[in-house]
Design a protein around this motif. Structure first.
Motif, PDB file in Angstrom:
ATOM      1  N   ILE A  47       0.852  -1.197   0.000  1.00 38.50           N
ATOM      2  CA  ILE A  47       0.000   0.000   0.000  1.00 38.50           C
ATOM      3  C   ILE A  47       0.886   1.244   0.000  1.00 38.50           C
ATOM      4  CG2 ILE A  47      -1.615   1.390   1.364  1.00 38.50           C
ATOM      5  CD1 ILE A  47      -2.912  -1.281   2.256  1.00 38.50           C
ATOM      6  N   HIS A  50       2.262   1.819  -3.352  1.00 39.78           N
ATOM      7  CA  HIS A  50       1.241   1.901  -4.401  1.00 39.78           C
ATOM      8  C   HIS A  50       1.291   0.699  -5.350  1.00 39.78           C
ATOM      9  CE1 HIS A  50       0.526   5.929  -2.922  1.00 39.78           C
ATOM     10  NE2 HIS A  50       1.824   6.183  -3.054  1.00 39.78           N
ATOM     11  N   ILE A  52      -0.660  -2.009  -6.081  1.00 34.51           N
ATOM     12  CA  ILE A  52      -2.033  -2.445  -5.819  1.00 34.51           C
ATOM     13  C   ILE A  52      -2.236  -3.940  -6.048  1.00 34.51           C
ATOM     14  CG2 ILE A  52      -4.457  -2.077  -6.443  1.00 34.51           C
ATOM     15  CD1 ILE A  52      -2.973   0.229  -4.887  1.00 34.51           C
ATOM     16  N   LYS A  55      -0.598  -5.829  -3.273  1.00 38.88           N
ATOM     17  CA  LYS A  55      -1.375  -5.609  -2.045  1.00 38.88           C
ATOM     18  C   LYS A  55      -2.576  -6.532  -2.012  1.00 38.88           C
ATOM     19  CE  LYS A  55      -4.696  -3.235  -2.405  1.00 38.88           C
ATOM     20  NZ  LYS A  55      -5.929  -2.486  -2.569  1.00 38.88           N
ATOM     21  N   SER A  56      -3.270  -6.627  -3.129  1.00 37.29           N
ATOM     22  CA  SER A  56      -4.451  -7.479  -3.197  1.00 37.29           C
ATOM     23  C   SER A  56      -4.095  -8.944  -2.976  1.00 37.29           C
ATOM     24  CB  SER A  56      -5.157  -7.307  -4.541  1.00 37.29           C
ATOM     25  OG  SER A  56      -5.698  -6.014  -4.644  1.00 37.29           O
ATOM     26  N   ASN A 103      -7.405   0.939   0.635  1.00 37.01           N
ATOM     27  CA  ASN A 103      -5.979   1.109   0.973  1.00 37.01           C
ATOM     28  C   ASN A 103      -5.818   1.842   2.296  1.00 37.01           C
ATOM     29  OD1 ASN A 103      -5.138  -0.145  -1.443  1.00 37.01           O
ATOM     30  ND2 ASN A 103      -5.385   1.788  -2.546  1.00 37.01           N
TER      31      ASN A 103
END
Length: 140
Positions: A47, A50, A52, A55-56, A103
């Motif tokens: 996060i 950035h 993404i 992160k997911s 986020n």
């Protein structure tokens, strides 16, 4: 054996696979918490950077571990404690969805704190069990 299979299955892609075959149930739960803690830390870093997609993936892995922990609860023997953990795991799952959607680092830190508290309890459990169980001596 059913609980062992659930733990091992939930552990899935957690990187420390070597101890799973010989670990007892407490060790397996501790390993799940280690993997969960690792996934949450990874998600936090992604996060902040950035990243993404990564992160997911990290949050998805964390969610699978939480569902595995939740599915391994023994409501018959665990009583109120198992019910409380079930509700806490459901809350953590909802918060992970929120973190993934927004986020939200504040919520992620909240989840990390909750998980750290539970993980610490599992780490102290073996020493507590050793204090309450009588010493068994075996004849050679």
């Amino acid at each position: 054996m059913r609980a062992y299979s659930k733990f091992a299955e939930s552990y899935g892609s957690v990187q420390v696979v070597t101890g799973v075959a010989t670990a007892d149930n407490i060790q397996l739960i501790q390993m799940l918490f280690d993997g969960l803690t690792e996934s949450l830390s990874s998600a936090k870093g992604h996060i902040q950077n950035h990243a993404i997609e990564e992160k997911s993936k990290a949050l998805s892995r964390a969610g699978r571990i939480v569902v595995g922990l939740q599915g391994a609860l023994d409501f018959e023997r665990g009583g109120e404690l198992a019910q409380n953990l079930n509700e806490l795991y459901a809350y953590v799952t909802r918060r992970l969805f929120h973190v993934n959607a927004y986020n939200d680092l504040v919520v992620l830190v909240e989840v990390q704190s909750l998980i750290q508290d539970i993980a610490q309890a599992w780490k102290t459990l073996p020493s507590l069990l050793n204090q309450t169980q009588p010493v068994q001596r075996y004849a050679n």
